[in-house]
Each structure stands twice: as structure tokens, then as C-alpha cells.
Design a protein around this motif. Structure first.
Motif, short mmCIF file in Angstrom:
data_model
loop_
_atom_site.label_atom_id
_atom_site.label_comp_id
_atom_site.label_asym_id
_atom_site.label_seq_id
_atom_site.Cartn_x
_atom_site.Cartn_y
_atom_site.Cartn_z
N TYR A 114 25.94 -7.51 -17.09
CA TYR A 114 24.64 -7.68 -16.44
C TYR A 114 24.57 -9.06 -15.79
O TYR A 114 25.02 -10.06 -16.36
CB TYR A 114 23.50 -7.52 -17.44
CG TYR A 114 23.43 -6.14 -18.07
CD1 TYR A 114 22.97 -5.06 -17.31
CD2 TYR A 114 23.82 -5.93 -19.39
CE1 TYR A 114 22.91 -3.80 -17.88
CE2 TYR A 114 23.75 -4.66 -19.96
CZ TYR A 114 23.30 -3.61 -19.20
OH TYR A 114 23.25 -2.35 -19.74
N TYR A 116 26.06 -10.33 -13.31
CA TYR A 116 27.37 -10.93 -13.05
C TYR A 116 27.35 -11.50 -11.63
O TYR A 116 27.19 -10.77 -10.65
CB TYR A 116 28.47 -9.88 -13.20
CG TYR A 116 29.85 -10.40 -12.85
CD1 TYR A 116 30.53 -11.25 -13.70
CD2 TYR A 116 30.46 -10.03 -11.65
CE1 TYR A 116 31.80 -11.72 -13.38
CE2 TYR A 116 31.73 -10.49 -11.31
CZ TYR A 116 32.40 -11.34 -12.19
OH TYR A 116 33.65 -11.81 -11.86
N ASN A 133 25.08 -5.72 -11.63
CA ASN A 133 25.05 -5.07 -12.94
C ASN A 133 26.09 -3.96 -12.90
O ASN A 133 26.03 -3.05 -12.06
CB ASN A 133 23.68 -4.49 -13.23
CG ASN A 133 22.63 -5.57 -13.43
OD1 ASN A 133 22.95 -6.67 -13.86
ND2 ASN A 133 21.38 -5.25 -13.13
#
Length: 577
Positions: A114, A116, A133
Motif C-alpha cells: 500500500y 508504494y 496499491n
């Protein structure tokens, strides 16, 4: 029963509705479900295609299988189909295959990713910042990687701008801190220099105060030592003036008398200026009658005014004031003397009027007047409007002394003047509620001495003063006994004297007041006595007032001395209690 092939199977057969009766019973409900499923599929398809964030699906090798228009927009491609034509997810990542393998390993081992953040490459090669995500959706044959991508380029630009601004601000803070540090260092240096300067000033002040104390002591000693021989000379000259001398010798004596008077006035003024500048003069406030003060001034200045052809008038109510009699007398003496000096003809008026709890004192003259531009200069030292031919013009200290004494007494001197018509000097003095009788030995001045046969004891530690006092008093017909102290006086006296005239400072730290007390004790009588001294300090005047001993300041004026002796001669000795 015949077995149907796969090609022969229908949807109805698969869901158990192969029979006519079954189709008849379940088809409407099933048809409704199919419609709902289709609507749901279309809704999700619409959401997929019109989502704000980019959405894609890829296999575990990274090949993109499905992408929406938002992702195409983020990647700057013309359509989502271009992304689905064999494009691999690793080709979009800034880190390429290495970054993709890291993402896949995290999905397989740790689960969804999540928020990222990374950078992907657009079709034109430009890198942009994105937040993703990522999750792994199980599938029968091969898991599917599903990703949701948000373009955070603007946010990162803003963040970078904020970071840059913060860095710039921190840099400015560092620079400002450095400047403040430098300024503080300079300030500390200035404070240190100032403290050093203050310490040096304090040392200089201490040295100056020590010097001032020494100066005060020197002036006190000098005033006594200088005035003593001058007093002797004045008395000797006065004794000569009262004798019949040849014309030439008499003229010489008169010139010596004028020279001594000028020197006396100058010395007295210089000593007064010095004491006033050193704050050594402290007022001794007491209630006294203004008439008592004016009697003395009238007796002193009336002969001077008559000699100058000036009419001198005094107008005053019978009222008491609260002030320092000696200092107030000095103000009036200087103002009256100036008025006579600068008036060629006409009159000088000293007018006192009671006004709202204060006494307004005015000195009017009909003299040359004072130009407006010089009305402040006249209060400075050695300032004169012009020499007065044939008169004692002084050296220009009279009004400077007036201004300083007025400052000590908290009086304000006002000057009003019209050129060629005259001037008025005025100030106000507080009125006292006390009823003070008039006591002035100057009121009884006579042209004849009337002192023949008066026994007078003169005590002084200066032989020249004793000689001059004896010469003057002998000329007035007095019987004079001189002594340097109490013991010598008792040896010389055959009985109690009529009057004792004693200097205050005698040898061996003895005082005239102690000598008077010792003689009164010896003869068991309160003998009339007075103190003649060059010490003009407030402490001595206060002491003599408490002891009720009259005082004359040296150099002694013969007219005042004769008036004092006449006043004392009228007093009868009282038995000692």
C-alpha cells in the motif's frame, strides 16, 4: 440414455433446466439474475474505464493484460490498448526488472503493498512520481497482479518546493543566526567596553569627588586664611579713615580702602561661586521677618545710593517668610547692588507684596535696561552689559551667584526690561504663619559712636586682627582687651568685660563659642557676646543661632561692627543660673 456431447449441452442443460417444466418454473427468476449480473458487470466496467486512478492487471511475469484509460493518461499513451499489446510492467518502472522482481517477491511473501511510491516512465521517456496499491489476486492457473496507480507528481513538486523553501528558510535562519551571533558578539564587546568605560568613569568620579572634597577643604581653609589678613587690613584702614589725616595721606588711605573693598567683594564672590558649584551650600530654612532683612539692607545700601545720586525706596508688609535668611539676603544684596550700579539717574525700588500664600519680591530700577537677547547671558559668569564709569563695576559674578542661590532655594528669577527705561527682577518666597519679631542691630546705626568707655574683650588667634581691632575700637573710645584664648584673657582682665567679640576658630581646635561659655561660667554672668568668623558654612550659622550668639562674617565692615556693639551694649548682663 443417450450421452450428450459438450457441443450439444445448452445453458439450460447446465443449470438443470433442460426439461420443459423446469424451464417454465425457473426461467423468469434466472433471467432477472442474468440481467442484474450484466448490469453489475457493466457498472464495474464503467468504473474501471472511467476511474480517476490508473488500474491494471498483469500476470506474475509482469505482462500487462488489462489497463484503463486513466493509466494510459498517466503513462502518456494514446489508449489503454497500447498498454495491453504485450507491454510489461517492468518497462514502466524506473528501476526496471530489478524493481519489478522486488515488488513481486514482496507480494508473494508479505502480501499487498500500500502507498508504494516510485517513479514510472511515460511514453516520451519523462519520469513522473506515482503512488501504487498492489495486491496479488489468486487464479486457477496463475495469480493476477492488480494495481491501482495515482499520479503524485504535483504533490511531490509541492513537497519538493516546500522542502526547498524549508531549506531556504533554514539557510536564512542559519545566516540570520550567524548574523545575530556576530551582533551578539559585538554587543557583548560593546557591553564589556561600556562596563570598562563605566568602571573608568566611576574611578574618575571617585577621584573627582576626592578632589572636590579636598578642594572644599582647601577652599574652607583658604577662605579663612585669606579673609583673616584682609579683615585685619580693612579694620586698620577703617581706623585710619576715622582719623584726621593730611589731604594726600587721606586720599591714599581712601584708595587703599576702595582696593580692599574690591578685593573683598571679588574673593567673596569667587568663594561663593565655588561652593555653589560644588553643591556645598545647603539652605538653612527658618521663619524671619522681611522687615528685619530690609532694615539691614537699607542701612547698607542707602549711603551707596545717596553717593550715586539714586533714590532708594523699600516697601514691605509686616510679614514673616520661610527661607534661608543669609541666602535670601545675598540674592537681594546682589540685585540691589546691580540696580544701583546700572542706574545713572532716577530711583531703585524694592517692593514686597503678599500674593496667594507667597511673597512677591521685586527690585525695580530706572536704568539702562537689558536687551532681550542678553537676558539669559547676564546670569553667566563674568558677563557684564558694560562698565559703569566712576563706580565699582564688579567682575560679572553677581547675577551668576543670584541664579545659583535661587536654584538652591528652588526660586525662579524673572526678568522684565525695557531698554533705556529700566528693569525689574522678581521672584516669590513662601510666607510663614509664625509671628516673628523684628530684631536687627542694624536699625540703630548712629553717626557718632556712643561707645566711649565700653569694655570690650577681643579674642582672636591672629595677632594682626587683634592689633587692627584694637586700633579701630580705640578710635571709638572703647577700652579694649585683646587675647588669643581664654587663659590669656583671664590673665589680662581685671573684671568682667561689657562685651565679648570672639573669632570662631582658635588655636588648638578651640572655638569662640567655647571661649564665651568659659568666660560666662568664670564670671557667673551671661555676658553679651558675638562671634566674628570667616567660616560661612550652614553648620556654623545653625549652631550660633541655637546658641543665640550674633555673628558677623569677616572681613568685618566697621559700620556693621559698630551697630552690633551698640546693640550688645544695650543688653544688660544676666546673672548665671
Amino acid at each position: 440414455m443417450k450421452k450428450l456431447s459438450d457441443d450439444e449441452l445448452s445453458v439450460d442443460d447446465l443449470i438443470g433446466l433442460g426439461g420443459h417444466s423446469a424451464r417454465k418454473s425457473y426461467y423468469p427468476a434466472l433471467q432477472q439474475k442474468v440481467v442484474e449480473l450484466e448490469a453489475e458487470r457493466n457498472r464495474y466496467k464503467w468504473l474501471f474505464e472511467n476511474a480517476f486512478h490508473g488500474i491494471f492487471q498483469a500476470d506474475t511475469r509482469g505482462r500487462i493484460q488489462k489497463a484503463n484509460a486513466a493509466l494510459a493518461r498517466i503513462c502518456a499513451t494514446e489508449s489503454a490498448e497500447q498498454l495491453e499489446e504485450g507491454l510489461y510492467f517492468a518497462a514502466l518502472l524506473q528501476g526496471g526488472e530489478e524493481e519489478f522482481h522486488s515488488i513481486r517477491e514482496s507480494l508473494l511473501t508479505e502480501g499487498p503493498l500500500y502507498l508504494y511510491e516510485t517513479r514510472i516512465r511515460q511514453s516520451d521517456g519523462r519520469l513522473i512520481d506515482v503512488s501504487m496499491n498492489l495486491l496479488l489476486r489468486p487464479d486457477d492457473d496463475d495469480p493476477i497482479i492488480e494495481g491501482f496507480v495515482a499520479d503524485i507528481t504535483r504533490r511531490m513538486e509541492m513537497q519538493n518546493r516546500v522542502l526547498a523553501d524549508n531549506e531556504a528558510l533554514e539557510q536564512r535562519v542559519r545566516e540570520r543566526t550567524a548574523e545575530l551571533t556576530t551582533l551578539n558578539s559585538r554587543l557583548f564587546e560593546e557591553i564589556a567596553e561600556r562596563e570598562q568605560a563605566e568602571r573608568e568613569m566611576a574611578r574618575a568620579r571617585d577621584v573627582a569627588e576626592t578632589a572636590n572634597l579636598s578642594k572644599d577643604k582647601y577652599l574652607a581653609a583658604a577662605s579663612h586664611d585669606l579673609l583673616q589678613p584682609m579683615n585685619a587690613a580693612r579694620l586698620l584702614v577703617s581706623a585710619l579713615r576715622e582719623r584726621e589725616l593730611p589731604t594726600y595721606e587721606g586720599d591714599l588711605v581712601e584708595r587703599v580702602h576702595l582696593a580692599l573693598s574690591g578685593a573683598e567683594h571679588l574673593l567673596s564672590d569667587l568663594l561663593d561661586i565655588s561652593k555653589l558649584d560644588q553643591n556645598a551650600v545647603k539652605p538653612d530654612y527658618q521663619a524671619f521677618s522681611v522687615r528685619q532683612l530690609l532694615f539691614n539692607l537699607e542701612a547698607e545700601f542707602q549711603p551707596i545710593a545717596e553717593e550715586a545720586g539714586i533714590e532708594l525706596k523699600f516697601r514691605a508688609p509686616d510679614v514673616a517668610v520661610l527661607s534661608d535668611m543669609r541666602l535670601l539676603s545675598r540674592i537681594l544684596r546682589n540685585l540691589i547692588g546691580n540696580a544701583i550700579r546700572y542706574t545713572d539717574q532716577g530711583r531703585v525700588l524694592v517692593a514686597l507684596r503678599k500674593r496667594r500664600g507667597e511673597l512677591l519680591i521685586e527690585v525695580w530700577d530706572t536704568g539702562q535696561g537689558i536687551p532681550e537677547e542678553k537676558r539669559q547671558e547676564i546670569f553667566k559668569e563674568f558677563q557684564q552689559l558694560g562698565r559703569r564709569p566712576g563706580r565699582n563695576g564688579g567682575v560679572g559674578l553677581g547675577l551668576a551667584i543670584v541664579e545659583r542661590i535661587a536654584r538652591v532655594l528652588d526660586y525662579t528669577i524673572r526678568v522684565d526690561s525695557i531698554e533705556n527705561q529700566g528693569s525689574r527682577f522678581s521672584f516669590q518666597v513662601p510666607v510663614s504663619d509664625q509671628d516673628v519679631p523684628v530684631r536687627s542691630f542694624m536699625a540703630g546705626v548712629q553717626t557718632e559712636s556712643g561707645l566711649e568707655g565700653t569694655d570690650i574683650l577681643v579674642i582672636d588667634n591672629e595677632p594682626e586682627v587683634l592689633v587692627s581691632m584694637k586700633a579701630l575700637l580705640d578710635g571709638w573710645g572703647c577700652r579694649v582687651t585683646t587675647a588669643a584664648g581664654v587663659e590669656q584673657a583671664l590673665e589680662a582682665l581685671e573684671g568682667p568685660p561689657s562685651i565679648i567679640l570672639a573669632d570662631y576658630h582658635l588655636d588648638d581646635d578651640a572655638t569662640g563659642t567655647a571661649a564665651v561659655e568659659a568666660l560666662r561660667e568664670h564670671f557667673r554672668s551671661v555676658l553679651p557676646a558675638a562671634i566674628l568668623t570667616a567660616d560661612r558654612s550652614s553648620e556654623i550659622r545653625r549652631l550660633l543661632r541655637e546658641l543665640e550668639l550674633p555673628v558677623l562674617n569677616k572681613p568685618v565692615k566697621p559700620s556693621k561692627l559698630r551697630a552690633l556693639i551698640q546693640h550688645l551694649a544695650e543688653s544688660q548682663p544676666l546673672p548665671r543660673a
